[in-house]
Design a protein around this motif. Structure first.
Motif, PDB file in Angstrom:
ATOM      1  N   ARG A 104      90.783 121.144  -8.866  1.00  0.00           N
ATOM      2  CA  ARG A 104      91.267 119.984  -9.627  1.00  0.00           C
ATOM      3  C   ARG A 104      90.227 119.472 -10.618  1.00  0.00           C
ATOM      4  NH1 ARG A 104      93.914 115.851  -5.366  1.00  0.00           N
ATOM      5  NH2 ARG A 104      94.821 117.386  -3.950  1.00  0.00           N
ATOM      6  N   GLY A 131      78.697 116.428   1.034  1.00  0.00           N
ATOM      7  CA  GLY A 131      79.894 115.735   1.520  1.00  0.00           C
ATOM      8  C   GLY A 131      79.677 114.236   1.618  1.00  0.00           C
ATOM      9  N   PHE A 139      91.152 110.628  -3.014  1.00  0.00           N
ATOM     10  CA  PHE A 139      90.745 111.999  -3.337  1.00  0.00           C
ATOM     11  C   PHE A 139      89.257 112.207  -3.044  1.00  0.00           C
ATOM     12  CE2 PHE A 139      89.350 115.170  -6.669  1.00  0.00           C
ATOM     13  CZ  PHE A 139      89.829 116.270  -5.989  1.00  0.00           C
ATOM     14  N   GLN A 140      88.431 111.210  -3.383  1.00  0.00           N
ATOM     15  CA  GLN A 140      86.992 111.306  -3.089  1.00  0.00           C
ATOM     16  C   GLN A 140      86.769 111.507  -1.589  1.00  0.00           C
ATOM     17  OE1 GLN A 140      85.163 107.694  -4.536  1.00  0.00           O
ATOM     18  NE2 GLN A 140      85.834 108.023  -6.621  1.00  0.00           N
ATOM     19  N   GLU A 141      87.564 110.789  -0.783  1.00  0.00           N
ATOM     20  CA  GLU A 141      87.393 110.882   0.668  1.00  0.00           C
ATOM     21  C   GLU A 141      87.892 112.211   1.216  1.00  0.00           C
ATOM     22  OE1 GLU A 141      89.059 107.285   2.258  1.00  0.00           O
ATOM     23  OE2 GLU A 141      87.358 106.107   1.532  1.00  0.00           O
ATOM     24  N   GLN A 142      89.024 112.657   0.709  1.00  0.00           N
ATOM     25  CA  GLN A 142      89.552 113.970   1.114  1.00  0.00           C
ATOM     26  C   GLN A 142      88.526 115.055   0.839  1.00  0.00           C
ATOM     27  OE1 GLN A 142      93.154 114.595  -1.226  1.00  0.00           O
ATOM     28  NE2 GLN A 142      94.226 115.024   0.672  1.00  0.00           N
ATOM     29  N   PHE A 143      88.014 115.047  -0.391  1.00  0.00           N
ATOM     30  CA  PHE A 143      87.062 116.049  -0.867  1.00  0.00           C
ATOM     31  C   PHE A 143      85.780 115.990  -0.023  1.00  0.00           C
ATOM     32  CE2 PHE A 143      85.881 118.021  -5.291  1.00  0.00           C
ATOM     33  CZ  PHE A 143      85.218 119.051  -4.647  1.00  0.00           C
ATOM     34  N   GLY A 144      85.237 114.793   0.147  1.00  0.00           N
ATOM     35  CA  GLY A 144      83.999 114.616   0.906  1.00  0.00           C
ATOM     36  C   GLY A 144      84.158 115.052   2.354  1.00  0.00           C
ATOM     37  N   THR A 145      85.291 114.659   2.963  1.00  0.00           N
ATOM     38  CA  THR A 145      85.529 115.015   4.363  1.00  0.00           C
ATOM     39  C   THR A 145      85.676 116.526   4.508  1.00  0.00           C
ATOM     40  OG1 THR A 145      86.659 112.916   4.561  1.00  0.00           O
ATOM     41  CG2 THR A 145      86.946 114.451   6.371  1.00  0.00           C
ATOM     42  N   ALA A 146      86.381 117.144   3.564  1.00  0.00           N
ATOM     43  CA  ALA A 146      86.568 118.597   3.617  1.00  0.00           C
ATOM     44  C   ALA A 146      85.213 119.304   3.571  1.00  0.00           C
ATOM     45  CB  ALA A 146      87.447 119.049   2.463  1.00  0.00           C
ATOM     46  N   LEU A 147      84.313 118.775   2.752  1.00  0.00           N
ATOM     47  CA  LEU A 147      82.976 119.362   2.657  1.00  0.00           C
ATOM     48  C   LEU A 147      82.186 119.174   3.947  1.00  0.00           C
ATOM     49  CD1 LEU A 147      81.564 118.652  -0.863  1.00  0.00           C
ATOM     50  CD2 LEU A 147      81.001 120.595   0.565  1.00  0.00           C
ATOM     51  N   GLN A 180      75.579 121.098   2.978  1.00  0.00           N
ATOM     52  CA  GLN A 180      77.000 120.732   3.069  1.00  0.00           C
ATOM     53  C   GLN A 180      77.141 119.255   3.414  1.00  0.00           C
ATOM     54  OE1 GLN A 180      78.776 123.292   6.018  1.00  0.00           O
ATOM     55  NE2 GLN A 180      78.178 125.165   4.956  1.00  0.00           N
ATOM     56  N   LEU A 231      80.359 107.944  -2.792  1.00  0.00           N
ATOM     57  CA  LEU A 231      80.184 107.860  -4.247  1.00  0.00           C
ATOM     58  C   LEU A 231      80.419 106.455  -4.778  1.00  0.00           C
ATOM     59  CD1 LEU A 231      79.630 109.217  -6.919  1.00  0.00           C
ATOM     60  CD2 LEU A 231      81.996 109.948  -7.020  1.00  0.00           C
ATOM     61  N   LEU A 283      89.503 123.017   0.504  1.00  0.00           N
ATOM     62  CA  LEU A 283      88.343 122.765  -0.341  1.00  0.00           C
ATOM     63  C   LEU A 283      88.461 123.523  -1.674  1.00  0.00           C
ATOM     64  CD1 LEU A 283      85.876 121.011  -0.233  1.00  0.00           C
ATOM     65  CD2 LEU A 283      84.583 122.895   0.716  1.00  0.00           C
ATOM     66  N   LEU A 292      79.647 112.540  -1.728  1.00  0.00           N
ATOM     67  CA  LEU A 292      80.997 112.378  -2.250  1.00  0.00           C
ATOM     68  C   LEU A 292      81.714 111.211  -1.577  1.00  0.00           C
ATOM     69  CD1 LEU A 292      82.565 115.871  -2.773  1.00  0.00           C
ATOM     70  CD2 LEU A 292      83.101 113.811  -4.043  1.00  0.00           C
ATOM     71  N   LEU A 293      81.580 111.151  -0.247  1.00  0.00           N
ATOM     72  CA  LEU A 293      82.253 110.084   0.506  1.00  0.00           C
ATOM     73  C   LEU A 293      81.761 108.714   0.073  1.00  0.00           C
ATOM     74  CD1 LEU A 293      82.449 111.217   4.235  1.00  0.00           C
ATOM     75  CD2 LEU A 293      84.318 110.676   2.699  1.00  0.00           C
ATOM     76  N   TYR A 298      90.633 121.422  -3.832  1.00  0.00           N
ATOM     77  CA  TYR A 298      89.968 120.233  -4.385  1.00  0.00           C
ATOM     78  C   TYR A 298      89.060 120.616  -5.557  1.00  0.00           C
ATOM     79  CZ  TYR A 298      91.614 118.139  -0.035  1.00  0.00           C
ATOM     80  OH  TYR A 298      92.398 117.717   1.008  1.00  0.00           O
ATOM     81  N   PRO A 350      87.701 119.319 -13.804  1.00  0.00           N
ATOM     82  CA  PRO A 350      87.963 119.830 -15.159  1.00  0.00           C
ATOM     83  C   PRO A 350      87.287 121.173 -15.420  1.00  0.00           C
ATOM     84  CG  PRO A 350      86.469 117.926 -15.207  1.00  0.00           C
ATOM     85  CD  PRO A 350      87.005 118.022 -13.808  1.00  0.00           C
ATOM     86  N   ARG A 409      89.991 106.797  -4.780  1.00  0.00           N
ATOM     87  CA  ARG A 409      89.144 106.742  -3.598  1.00  0.00           C
ATOM     88  C   ARG A 409      89.648 107.743  -2.559  1.00  0.00           C
ATOM     89  NH1 ARG A 409      85.037 102.643  -2.840  1.00  0.00           N
ATOM     90  NH2 ARG A 409      84.267 103.009  -0.749  1.00  0.00           N
ATOM     91  N   TYR A 441      84.562 112.700 -13.571  1.00  0.00           N
ATOM     92  CA  TYR A 441      85.975 112.896 -13.225  1.00  0.00           C
ATOM     93  C   TYR A 441      86.256 112.284 -11.850  1.00  0.00           C
ATOM     94  CZ  TYR A 441      90.314 115.200 -11.904  1.00  0.00           C
ATOM     95  OH  TYR A 441      91.591 115.445 -11.478  1.00  0.00           O
ATOM     96  N   LEU A 442      85.343 112.535 -10.895  1.00  0.00           N
ATOM     97  CA  LEU A 442      85.515 112.010  -9.541  1.00  0.00           C
ATOM     98  C   LEU A 442      85.432 110.487  -9.515  1.00  0.00           C
ATOM     99  CD1 LEU A 442      83.484 114.738  -7.679  1.00  0.00           C
ATOM    100  CD2 LEU A 442      85.845 114.091  -7.151  1.00  0.00           C
ATOM    101  N   LEU A 443      84.529 109.921 -10.347  1.00  0.00           N
ATOM    102  CA  LEU A 443      84.395 108.455 -10.406  1.00  0.00           C
ATOM    103  C   LEU A 443      85.691 107.811 -10.884  1.00  0.00           C
ATOM    104  CD1 LEU A 443      80.811 108.091 -11.870  1.00  0.00           C
ATOM    105  CD2 LEU A 443      81.623 107.018  -9.775  1.00  0.00           C
TER     106      LEU A 443
END
Lengths: 205, 205
Positions: free
Chosen positions: B18, B46, A41-49, B42, B52, B12, B49-50, B15, B20, A39, A33-35
């Motif tokens: 979202r 993270g 959203f991937q960055e938002q998510f990764g940065t939040a983590l 963490q 990916l 987070l 994800l960044l 995110y 599935p 890009r 889903y992330l793939l």
């Protein structure tokens, strides 16, 4: 695992698999889903983590997670100052807040007594709690509500706290939430209605 | 949502929600699990994800995800060069690989024909597939197996491909996996046994 996949995908699948209740199949689904997602959203998510722990503090009064020194509940003047609810963890606060059955303030113990696991009174925030209750500014507190798990350890902790708090002052009411919650389960997994009824039916210790 | 929580936690949780099949309750559980896990985990999570999309390419032969120019399946000399399996997405490859019922190579179409959604032959990798089949180096391919979804769109795509490939050469066998898989469902959600049986029972087009 999925040996035909690039390592960066395999790694992420493995990290997702470590989360509670996520198996390899749903972990793979999340990564795909992330793939397919942006890009951005991937960055938002990764940065939040990455930054998860950076700006998080514990409220200096109740030890709930907070953006600043004091959490949004303790700094809210509309909360009833005369009621203090003792919980094991921050997640329990979220569950109780959802019921709207309690408008006072909280205190997060950070655990329950468990001699079997070597957790004694000094390993959880019992002395911090007693210090807070001794301070003159908390004289407003008239009722202390124990909302601890209905497990052996939770019961033992409730009794221990009852003793300690009674010794401090005898003009504070100490109650605990009704055993509407199923025995042996944690506060955070109770459904909203059961938890709300448990608040209404709380009994004087 | 959980208005008593710091914004970094709330973000987070949102995110995770979202992804599935993850609702707000399990999203919260995942974030609290992460809050209690090590800073190191963490950061690993993270960073994965960044980054990916950074090192992921599509294999120049089959368009599966790859670390390099060519994916680990296409670069494996032990795979049977005479069989080529056409799938809709990379996830379908993972599902098929798990069955061990197929040891040939793949081609990822990247979609199926869907006039309702405006997806025509030029929107998926049909011309790339035909080019590959025309090249002399792929003369080794003796059988083309269609493993497309058993939906209306998948069936239509299979028929379209059958026409196109038959026009190219009439010495290649074209088969499709047996309809052991429940009608209307996607390849990636089929269980391993059903999918393995579907491979064994494939029929000549």
């Amino acid at each position: 695992m999925h040996s035909s996949l690039p390592k960066s995908i395999q790694d992420l699948v493995e990290y997702f698999s470590r989360l509670p209740g996520i198996g390899p199949k749903s972990a793979t689904r999340h990564v795909f889903y992330l793939l397919q997602s942006s890009r951005y959203f991937q960055e938002q998510f990764g940065t939040a983590l990455l930054r998860l722990s950076d700006n998080i503090q514990h409220c200096k009064y109740c030890f709930h997670f907070a953006d600043e020194d004091v959490c949004s509940i303790c700094s809210n003047p509309k909360r009833e100052q005369e009621k203090l609810c003792i919980v094991e963890t921050s997640v329990d606060i979220l569950a109780i807040e959802k019921t709207n059955a309690f408008r006072g303030r909280y205190f997060v113990l950070g655990g329950v007594l468990s001699p079997m696991n070597g957790i004694g009174p000094q390993d959880i925030r019992i002395s911090s709690l007693l210090q807070i209750l001794e301070k003159s500014e908390t004289e407003a507190i008239q009722e202390i509500i124990l909302a601890l798990p209905s497990t052996m350890e939770g019961e033992a902790t409730a009794h221990y706290l009852f003793q300690k708090i009674s010794n401090l002052s005898d003009n504070k009411k100490i109650s605990r939430i009704a055993r509407g919650i199923p025995l042996g389960s944690e506060i955070q997994y109770a459904d909203e209605n059961t938890l709300a009824r448990a608040f209404e039916g709380r009994q004087i210790f």
